[in-house]
Design an enzyme around this catalytic site. Sequence first.
Site, PDB file in Angstrom:
ATOM      1  N   GLU A   1       0.885  -1.167   0.000  1.00 29.10           N
ATOM      2  CA  GLU A   1       0.000   0.000   0.000  1.00 29.10           C
ATOM      3  C   GLU A   1       0.917   1.208   0.000  1.00 29.10           C
ATOM      4  O   GLU A   1       1.554   1.521   0.996  1.00 29.10           O
ATOM      5  CB  GLU A   1      -0.920  -0.020   1.220  1.00 29.10           C
ATOM      6  CG  GLU A   1      -2.148   0.886   1.059  1.00 29.10           C
ATOM      7  CD  GLU A   1      -1.891   2.323   1.480  1.00 29.10           C
ATOM      8  OE1 GLU A   1      -1.468   3.122   0.610  1.00 29.10           O
ATOM      9  OE2 GLU A   1      -2.109   2.646   2.651  1.00 29.10           O
TER      10      GLU A   1
ATOM     11  N   CYS B   1      -2.151   9.165   2.166  1.00 23.88           N
ATOM     12  CA  CYS B   1      -2.043   8.773   0.758  1.00 23.88           C
ATOM     13  C   CYS B   1      -3.326   9.007  -0.016  1.00 23.88           C
ATOM     14  O   CYS B   1      -3.315   9.040  -1.249  1.00 23.88           O
ATOM     15  CB  CYS B   1      -1.640   7.303   0.651  1.00 23.88           C
ATOM     16  SG  CYS B   1      -0.011   6.952   1.319  1.00 23.88           S
TER      17      CYS B   1
END
Length: 477
Positions: free
Chosen positions: A249, A283
């Site tokens: 991720e 993010c």
Amino acid sequence: MTQATLRNFVNGKQCEPRDGRYSDVIDPSTAESYASAPVSSAADVDDALRAARDAFETWRDTTPAERSRALLKFADAIEARSAELTEAECRNTGKPLAIASTDEVPPSVDHLRFFAGAARVLEGRSAGEYLRDHTSMIRREPIGVCAQVTPWNYPLMMGLWKFAPAIAAGNTVVLKPSDTTPVSTVLLAEIAAEFFPPGVFNVVCGDRDTGRAMVANPIPAMVSITGSVRAGMEVARTAADDLKRVHLELGGKAPVIVFDDADVESAAKAIANAGFYNAGQDCTAAARVIAGPRIAADLADALAEQARSTKTGGLDVTDANYGPLNNPVQLSRVSGFLDRTPAHATVAAGGHAISGPGYFFEPTIVSGLRQDDEMIQDEVFGPVITVQRFTDEDEAVRWGNDVRYGLGASVWTKDHARALRVSRRLDFGVVWINTHLPFIAEMPHGGFKHSGYGKDLSMYGFEDYTRIKHVMSYTGE
């Protein structure tokens, strides 16, 4: 003032690093050292991985009910000590206590309880006879020892997202937190020791070399990391040498496509909250607004007004909307983007580091950027929102997709058909409609392209920590 000294947590107990190396842990809101943490060597990593491998031999044979019960007791303990965990997390990251106490620890407990339940409902296809006189069945099994690396933006929550599904599935874990934010992770391991056998959950502190040693070690069957694209690529390359499973991720550059029929004021407020939250160190932050031709100017003005009313401050500032950047390198990086703002763009609000102690940066709005500009293409990871003006839907989607990332995006419109159409066309792992940033345990989180692969949260994330085995039995006479 006496500084705390952290220890690794291996095989159910605290451990000093073999070579005695430690590094300072800095409070980002004051830029002062307040603790020291081990810088673990390859030998320390090997000790932890061997402990996890030994523990796996018995933990893999526990029943789903036993694993679920242990996780639920662990969740209760975290909830009971939430004030202590919140203070540790905020001292380590500089986040305001008022925000972390409501937005991070309670959801983390909820996610842990979700995976405790997931342990008992893992399903597969039914057994059947697909070849005459033979019965086939599918087994889902734990993978083995999982090496995990978590980032500095959400050390507590990302830690739980990593080790909870792994342990729920019957794996054992060695987790390395970021070298700048190890405090809450070490505390989690100490709490976990009451509920899990020694070696099931281990924590080693350290720097990039520590993480590299984890990935290169032959013991882990899987490596899971939340971090930068650079780190993810390095992990994937190293893991390939041993054909380890990899769960990545990585970064993001979320497009926020706002059509002309959206309500400008309400959209600006929600987008600012999602862009400045955690100082933009997310993010999936609402970092890249792509606005319709009739509202782009008004939306940029409204966002600038939101920026001017957004307050930043340290952990004890009760009305702060976000805290500092994590470290001086990140502060320099964010400042560099603004220093290099091209002449054709306008900094409508903010744009500077805040003088004084700590690594604070002003909430910032930049308009007039072009699609190939650095601030559009690269992840800033700071409290910076850009605004572009599109001409039609096709251009909005093209600009939205025209980055190397594919983690999160959002669409803002009153037209339901258009919202669904655009969400289908956007090449991102999660697309919000008329909102941005909420996560729930039942739904997956993960990206495409350079944002990585694999899922956190949900049954999809749980299944990532299992392997599939076909068992066939001859049933003829």
